[in-house]
Design a protein around this motif. Structure first.
Motif, PDB file in Angstrom:
ATOM      1  N   HIS A  10       0.827  -1.202   0.000  1.00 50.77           N
ATOM      2  CA  HIS A  10       0.000   0.000   0.000  1.00 50.77           C
ATOM      3  C   HIS A  10       0.869   1.261   0.000  1.00 50.77           C
ATOM      4  CE1 HIS A  10      -3.981  -1.725   0.281  1.00 50.77           C
ATOM      5  NE2 HIS A  10      -3.604  -2.517   1.268  1.00 50.77           N
ATOM      6  N   HIS A  22      -4.560   4.571   0.247  1.00 58.52           N
ATOM      7  CA  HIS A  22      -3.506   3.564   0.391  1.00 58.52           C
ATOM      8  C   HIS A  22      -2.610   3.869   1.590  1.00 58.52           C
ATOM      9  CE1 HIS A  22      -4.150   0.954  -3.071  1.00 58.52           C
ATOM     10  NE2 HIS A  22      -4.504   2.033  -3.743  1.00 58.52           N
ATOM     11  N   THR A  73      -2.025   1.385   4.641  1.00 57.58           N
ATOM     12  CA  THR A  73      -0.705   1.123   5.217  1.00 57.58           C
ATOM     13  C   THR A  73      -0.765   1.167   6.734  1.00 57.58           C
ATOM     14  OG1 THR A  73       0.521   1.970   3.310  1.00 57.58           O
ATOM     15  CG2 THR A  73       1.646   2.043   5.434  1.00 57.58           C
TER      16      THR A  73
END
Length: 252
Positions: free
Chosen positions: A224, A236, A240
């Motif tokens: 990500h 993303h 993460t």
């Protein structure tokens, strides 16, 4: 723990970051932030405070209000029964826990999703103090001097602080960047590459469930991070962060 074949987590993560994986596409909205808070609480509140974290369905009707109510119940229990942590860890942990509740109330009263991110940040800090005995002060918010907003800088700082709460003690040799050194998602992605490299050295060839699960979450975090670094959006970065929370639960 026994050893298996040479790990391919890093290669898999790099390939994933440059492809259409991971699926489904991550999202960043009120419900997703609320669920991230619920999952983070599950990684420590039940064991440390004896509080049962409810199922996801309890957040569906009004996610922000549900999170505020949940955090209120947790802080009320802490008021009644207290917590135990060494030295400065206890007052700092309680400060962050109460700060999370306050941010949850702001979010529930329509102040915006940034306060849910602030609550998640504070819970990450509270876990570090109350579960792991972290003694050093952690800043109260990820927003610096800016108006609270769910943006790249706030997500990066939340992820950076999350890493500082467990990676040095777990892997020992990783030099994590300071806040001012992370300018964008690409910088965070580079930092994650260093983390996963050291993680592979310690856990990459292990076949117990926690090591496999933790390394898989780190690989997802890296994937990500690469997607965010290549301009695929802040969702993303948020993914993460979620993967790092789960990695810490397995590896730290």
């Amino acid at each position: 723990m026994t050893q298996t074949t040479t790990s391919t987590f890093t290669a898999d993560a790099k390939a994933a970051g440059l492809s259409t994986y991971p699926h489904p596409k991550p999202v960043l909205h009120t419900g997703a932030l609320a669920e991230a808070i619920r999952v983070q609480l599950r990684t420590w509140v039940t064991a440390e405070l004896g509080f049962t974290v409810p199922a996801p369905k309890t957040l569906t009707d009004n996610p922000a209000a549900s999170i505020a109510r949940l955090l209120g119940e947790i802080t009320e229990q802490v008021h009644h029964f207290g917590v135990q942590a060494r030295g400065d860890a206890e007052p700092w942990g309680l400060t962050h826990l109460f700060h999370a509740h306050a941010d949850g109330l702001y979010a529930a009263h329509g102040r915006g999703d940034a306060y849910l991110l602030g609550a998640l940040y504070s819970l990450i800090a509270a876990r570090a103090h109350l579960r792991d005995g972290h003694q050093e002060r952690i800043e109260l918010t990820p927003f610096g001097g800016h108006r609270p907003a769910v943006d790249e800088s706030a997500l990066i700082e939340t992820a950076r602080v999350q890493l500082t709460t467990w990676v040095p003690d777990t892997f020992g040799t990783v030099q994590l960047p300071e806040r001012w050194e992370l300018h964008d998602a690409a910088d965070l992605s580079d930092a994650l590459a260093d983390v996963i490299g050291d993680a592979e050295a310690k856990y990459g060839d292990m076949d117990d469930d926690n090591s496999i699960r933790g390394m898989a979450h780190l690989a997802n975090a890296r994937a990500h991070g690469l997607k965010a670094g290549h301009g695929h959006g802040d969702a993303h970065l948020f993914a993460t962060l979620n993967s790092l929370v789960l990695a810490a639960a397995s590896l730290a």
